[in-house]
Write a protein that holds these residues in place. Structure first.
Motif, PDB file in Angstrom:
ATOM      1  N   SER A  45      12.446  -5.741  -6.272  1.00  0.00           N
ATOM      2  CA  SER A  45      12.496  -6.333  -7.621  1.00  0.00           C
ATOM      3  C   SER A  45      11.656  -7.590  -7.803  1.00  0.00           C
ATOM      4  CB  SER A  45      13.953  -6.649  -8.022  1.00  0.00           C
ATOM      5  OG  SER A  45      14.753  -5.497  -7.971  1.00  0.00           O
ATOM      6  N   HIS A  46      10.778  -7.916  -6.832  1.00  0.00           N
ATOM      7  CA  HIS A  46       9.992  -9.143  -7.016  1.00  0.00           C
ATOM      8  C   HIS A  46       8.551  -8.853  -7.427  1.00  0.00           C
ATOM      9  CE1 HIS A  46       9.070  -8.118  -2.857  1.00  0.00           C
ATOM     10  NE2 HIS A  46      10.228  -8.550  -2.413  1.00  0.00           N
ATOM     11  N   TYR A  47       8.310  -7.691  -8.014  1.00  0.00           N
ATOM     12  CA  TYR A  47       6.989  -7.313  -8.508  1.00  0.00           C
ATOM     13  C   TYR A  47       6.611  -8.155  -9.729  1.00  0.00           C
ATOM     14  CZ  TYR A  47      10.122  -4.716 -11.609  1.00  0.00           C
ATOM     15  OH  TYR A  47      11.134  -4.371 -12.481  1.00  0.00           O
ATOM     16  N   VAL A  48       5.321  -8.442  -9.872  1.00  0.00           N
ATOM     17  CA  VAL A  48       4.793  -9.075 -11.083  1.00  0.00           C
ATOM     18  C   VAL A  48       3.730  -8.212 -11.733  1.00  0.00           C
ATOM     19  CG1 VAL A  48       5.321 -11.434 -10.355  1.00  0.00           C
ATOM     20  CG2 VAL A  48       3.083 -10.434  -9.782  1.00  0.00           C
ATOM     21  N   GLY A  49       3.214  -7.210 -10.998  1.00  0.00           N
ATOM     22  CA  GLY A  49       2.258  -6.281 -11.579  1.00  0.00           C
ATOM     23  C   GLY A  49       2.969  -5.225 -12.405  1.00  0.00           C
TER      24      GLY A  49
ATOM     25  N   ALA B 293       8.979   4.182  -5.222  1.00  0.00           N
ATOM     26  CA  ALA B 293       9.814   4.174  -4.019  1.00  0.00           C
ATOM     27  C   ALA B 293      11.297   4.297  -4.341  1.00  0.00           C
ATOM     28  CB  ALA B 293       9.545   2.913  -3.188  1.00  0.00           C
ATOM     29  N   PHE B 294      11.650   5.251  -5.216  1.00  0.00           N
ATOM     30  CA  PHE B 294      13.046   5.560  -5.535  1.00  0.00           C
ATOM     31  C   PHE B 294      13.794   4.395  -6.176  1.00  0.00           C
ATOM     32  CE2 PHE B 294      11.739   7.866  -1.701  1.00  0.00           C
ATOM     33  CZ  PHE B 294      11.841   9.178  -2.140  1.00  0.00           C
ATOM     34  N   SER B 295      13.065   3.458  -6.777  1.00  0.00           N
ATOM     35  CA  SER B 295      13.706   2.270  -7.345  1.00  0.00           C
ATOM     36  C   SER B 295      13.815   2.325  -8.866  1.00  0.00           C
ATOM     37  CB  SER B 295      12.930   1.012  -6.949  1.00  0.00           C
ATOM     38  OG  SER B 295      11.632   1.029  -7.521  1.00  0.00           O
ATOM     39  N   GLY B 296      13.538   3.479  -9.459  1.00  0.00           N
ATOM     40  CA  GLY B 296      13.523   3.567 -10.914  1.00  0.00           C
ATOM     41  C   GLY B 296      14.837   3.194 -11.560  1.00  0.00           C
ATOM     42  N   GLY B 297      15.950   3.363 -10.855  1.00  0.00           N
ATOM     43  CA  GLY B 297      17.252   3.051 -11.422  1.00  0.00           C
ATOM     44  C   GLY B 297      17.409   1.601 -11.813  1.00  0.00           C
ATOM     45  N   TRP B 298      16.711   0.698 -11.153  1.00  0.00           N
ATOM     46  CA  TRP B 298      16.830  -0.726 -11.492  1.00  0.00           C
ATOM     47  C   TRP B 298      15.521  -1.375 -11.930  1.00  0.00           C
ATOM     48  CZ3 TRP B 298      17.431   1.268  -6.589  1.00  0.00           C
ATOM     49  CH2 TRP B 298      16.598   0.811  -5.572  1.00  0.00           C
TER      50      TRP B 298
ATOM     51  N   VAL C 129       0.839  -1.197   0.000  1.00  0.00           N
ATOM     52  CA  VAL C 129       0.000   0.000   0.000  1.00  0.00           C
ATOM     53  C   VAL C 129       0.878   1.253   0.000  1.00  0.00           C
ATOM     54  CG1 VAL C 129      -1.834   1.238   1.232  1.00  0.00           C
ATOM     55  CG2 VAL C 129      -1.839  -1.257   1.175  1.00  0.00           C
ATOM     56  N   GLY C 130       2.082   1.155   0.537  1.00  0.00           N
ATOM     57  CA  GLY C 130       3.008   2.274   0.542  1.00  0.00           C
ATOM     58  C   GLY C 130       3.422   2.743  -0.838  1.00  0.00           C
ATOM     59  N   ASN C 131       3.133   1.955  -1.879  1.00  0.00           N
ATOM     60  CA  ASN C 131       3.433   2.354  -3.259  1.00  0.00           C
ATOM     61  C   ASN C 131       2.172   2.773  -4.011  1.00  0.00           C
ATOM     62  OD1 ASN C 131       6.132   1.848  -2.892  1.00  0.00           O
ATOM     63  ND2 ASN C 131       6.104  -0.169  -3.861  1.00  0.00           N
ATOM     64  N   THR C 132       1.181   3.320  -3.277  1.00  0.00           N
ATOM     65  CA  THR C 132      -0.092   3.696  -3.917  1.00  0.00           C
ATOM     66  C   THR C 132      -0.501   5.130  -3.600  1.00  0.00           C
ATOM     67  OG1 THR C 132      -1.458   2.909  -2.061  1.00  0.00           O
ATOM     68  CG2 THR C 132      -0.890   1.296  -3.780  1.00  0.00           C
ATOM     69  N   TYR C 133       0.455   5.978  -3.262  1.00  0.00           N
ATOM     70  CA  TYR C 133       0.116   7.348  -2.839  1.00  0.00           C
ATOM     71  C   TYR C 133      -0.768   8.045  -3.873  1.00  0.00           C
ATOM     72  CZ  TYR C 133       0.598  12.209  -1.390  1.00  0.00           C
ATOM     73  OH  TYR C 133       0.332  13.495  -0.998  1.00  0.00           O
ATOM     74  N   SER C 134      -0.468   7.880  -5.151  1.00  0.00           N
ATOM     75  CA  SER C 134      -1.206   8.595  -6.198  1.00  0.00           C
ATOM     76  C   SER C 134      -2.370   7.790  -6.766  1.00  0.00           C
ATOM     77  CB  SER C 134      -0.246   8.967  -7.338  1.00  0.00           C
ATOM     78  OG  SER C 134       0.265   7.798  -7.959  1.00  0.00           O
TER      79      SER C 134
ATOM     80  N   GLY D  61       4.084   1.037 -11.551  1.00  0.00           N
ATOM     81  CA  GLY D  61       3.249   2.219 -11.418  1.00  0.00           C
ATOM     82  C   GLY D  61       4.057   3.493 -11.279  1.00  0.00           C
ATOM     83  N   LYS D  62       3.362   4.566 -10.877  1.00  0.00           N
ATOM     84  CA  LYS D  62       4.015   5.871 -10.729  1.00  0.00           C
ATOM     85  C   LYS D  62       4.783   5.985  -9.420  1.00  0.00           C
ATOM     86  CE  LYS D  62      -0.087   7.476 -11.464  1.00  0.00           C
ATOM     87  NZ  LYS D  62      -1.294   8.337 -11.567  1.00  0.00           N
TER      88      LYS D  62
END
Length: 660
Positions: free
Chosen positions: A502-506, A513-518, A258-263, A509-510
């Motif tokens: 890095s274990h996402y399967v969905g 959590a500052f992980s865009g680099g990988w 849920v912490g990755n759903t702010y927007s 999103g926007k």
């Protein structure tokens, strides 16, 4: 043992008091050794307890009733203090596949002859009628790292299970090694080993020894050859083990941050829920943190899920949520109660399902872990919620089942190996043995890599490591849990949207959590159709009819690469991974499959069904083709999307995933 308690008052007429000269003796049957029993019973028929019980008496009684197996066992520890040990006799024509492993607990004297042994508490001396015995091994063969039988089946301590597994893979031979390993293949060496090397006995037959295989014919014709056209390091695992039967109602959930759903809007929730439903998932475990907006997003999630017929439950993130005071317990109970009456709330046995991440430090002001969580349960009940609690505290798994405040446990760290070796089911078995009749929730995951630097770097979480995700981890892990399906009813896929690890399967999103680099340019949604394949097998006990499909995944650079502009230090455990392209394929009918990693190419002729393939990585694009009748039935090439390089700018041990 409850059954022993119930039978104490039953007359022992079903067992003879002594043997006559025409009786069948234990010596005339095959002694399968001391094996594990349990509440579900290895053998289904228990004769009335008898003070005359011995192996001979029991075998004779089971033989007279036409049974294939006989087993002697003592009372439970509590009853043994009140009466003689070794009074139980069990019979059956088949063995419960969830039991029957080797045991060393057959130390109790027989009630009818104290000089003989009649099992122990949940331990049985097992005998088999040789005239009704199962298949005989074709020989004992010395094994080595190069493998006599090259295809690894599912771990089992049953000869019959291994034979069925290998036959299902189209392999002519099945081999049991060291009492638990199943290996399959289509040919055998010319020379056998001394029979004494195969000294381990499973409940239904010889099952090898140390670097020794007890080999059985499966009855299948020799399986298709799997020649590698180039690159001798390429490898294949042909076929998948059949799902085990039994257990209760099954469900597969995905961990959702849920912490990755702010927007997020309601439409974002609906989009993710629909994608999860299409992937065969039953619901989300909502990882809930501290911020007020997370509770607002959670309410939105329940609204969207109720409209879609999807299920949700809370996973309280106790690395973030406070749990030191009594007031904290009341607060958390309020979070549980907030949406508990929603039609989207997941339940178990009519009770509201609740889980956690961590929680081993929580006392809620009560002075101890156990007292604290017992107090939390009273707060949840006071909030009007009948809770089914399956948390994931990081405590000793050997004792977790003794904790009265939980209804089950979630083995979070069971999803990845904690060493450089491949994952096994050892931690699953530890949990299952400890939990007994309580619920076990197992974890399955595709990958793990996190690359956050130390302070003052943003966000300063200082998480910079990987766990070994090699050898088709997602597929291999699902297959391990299918072999435990009779004892495990709940799976949690970790995760739907934890981009930082890095274990996402969905879909990405926007709020990353500052992980865009990988994560940028490294989609994993192609795995959803593979998840669906295995989720259906777990839920129903049968794989779906295979179609022509290919799934591919690869890291972008060698594990030992030196980047030109690294953000952080080389991640910990970088040497736990290997440099391979991994491919999973399902075929509607036999075909050739060609895979390539840069200039490395390999070809296999494969049967219908699922196979797992790998080849060493090399610079360039990745690709795979299904070839049937000289034409490509399916194909994929990563040109323009992904390229493996020996000279990266930054460290990235995440995987690029694609499907045909």
């Amino acid at each position: 043992m409850l059954s022993a308690l119930l039978l104490l008052a039953v007359p022992a007429a079903a067992l003879p008091s002594r043997l006559d000269a025409r009786a069948v003796s234990a010596a005339s049957w095959t002694n399968r050794g001391c094996v594990q029993d349990g509440a579900a019973r290895l053998l289904p028929t228990q004769l009335p307890d008898s003070n005359a019980n011995t192996p001979d008496i029991c075998v004779n009684a089971c033989a007279a009733k036409g049974f294939r197996y006989a087993g002697v066992e003592c009372e439970s520890a509590a009853i043994a203090k009140l009466t003689a040990d070794g009074r139980q006799c069990h019979c059956g024509n088949s063995l419960n596949p969830a039991l029957g492993g080797k045991s060393s607990a057959c130390t109790s004297p027989c009630a009818g002859n104290a000089g003989l042994k009649c099992g122990g508490a949940w331990a049985m001396n097992l005998y088999e009628n040789p005239s009704a015995a199962g298949p005989k091994p074709v020989g004992c063969y010395a094994d080595s790292a190069s493998r006599v039988l090259p295809t690894r089946g599912a771990n089992t301590n049953r000869v019959a299970t291994c034979i069925a597994d290998c036959k299902g893979r189209g392999q002519a031979y099945a081999g049991l090694e060291n009492g638990s390993e199943c290996w399959c293949g289509g040919s055998l060496p010319a020379t056998t080993a001394p029979a004494a090397k195969c000294s381990v006995n499973c409940a239904d037959g010889p099952c090898g020894g140390f670097w020794a295989l007890s080999v059985y014919a499966t009855g299948a014709t020799a399986g298709p050859s799997t020649p590698v056209s180039s690159n001798a390091a390429a490898a294949a695992v042909v076929g998948a083990p059949n799902p085990a039967g039994g257990g209760g109602a099954k469900a597969v959930y995905a961990h959702f941050m849920v912490g990755n759903t702010y927007s997020y809007t309601g439409g974002d929730w609906t989009s993710n829920i629909n994608a999860a439903k299409a992937a065969g998932l039953d619901g989300f475990a909502l990882n809930l943190g501290t911020e007020d907006w997370q509770r607002a997003r959670t309410k939105d999630a329940y609204t969207a899920a109720a409209a879609a017929g999807f299920k949700l439950f809370l996973s309280l993130d106790l690395n973030a949520l406070p749990c030191a005071s009594a007031a904290d317990a009341t607060t958390l109970a309020g979070y549980v109660a907030a949406n508990a009456r929603s039609p989207a709330q997941a339940t178990r046995g009519g009770k509201v399902l609740v889980s956690t991440f961590a929680g081993q430090q929580c006392t809620f002001g009560q002075g101890s872990l156990d007292a604290g969580w017992a107090f939390f349960r009273t707060r949840v009940a006071a909030a009007g919620v009948n809770m089914f609690f399956v948390p994931a505290p990081f405590v000793d798994a050997n004792s977790i089942g003794k904790r009265a405040w939980l209804d089950g446990a979630f083995n979070w760290n069971g999803a990845w190996p904690a060493t450089g070796a491949d994952l096994t089911t050892a931690s699953d078995n530890t949990y299952l043995n400890s939990l007994g009749s309580k619920t076990y929730m197992a974890a399955v995951s595709p990958f793990f890599f996190t690359y956050y630097g130390p302070p003052p770097k943003q966000p300063g979480w200082n998480k910079n490591w990987l766990y070994r995700s090699d050898n088709w981890l997602l597929a291999t892990r699902f297959e391990q849990l299918l072999s435990l399906r009779g004892r495990c009813d709940l799976l949690q896929l970790v995760s739907w949207n934890d981009y930082g690890e890095s274990h996402y399967v969905g879909a990405i999103g926007k709020d990353v959590a500052f992980s865009g680099g990988w994560t940028t340019g490294f989609p994993h949604t192609a795995l959803l159709s593979l998840v669906k394949y295995y989720a259906q097998a777990f839920r129903t006990g049968a794989y779906p009819q295979p179609q022509d499909k290919l799934w591919l995944w690869s890291r972008p650079h060698p594990r030992a690469a030196t980047p030109t502009n690294p953000t952080n230090a080389r991640p910990q455990h970088w040497d736990w991974t290997d440099d391979n392209l991994y491919v999973v394929v399902t075929l509607a009918s036999p075909a050739s499959v060609v895979i390539n990693a840069g200039g490395n190419t390999a070809t296999w002729n494969l049967p219908a069904g699922l196979s797992k393939l790998r080849i060493a990585s090399a610079p360039g694009a990745i690709g795979a083709r299904i070839v049937r009748g000289g034409k490509d039935a399916k194909s994929y090439n990563s040109n323009g999307q992904f390229s493996y390089t020996n000279t990266p700018k930054d460290y990235n041990y995440n995987y690029f995933v694609a499907e045909a």
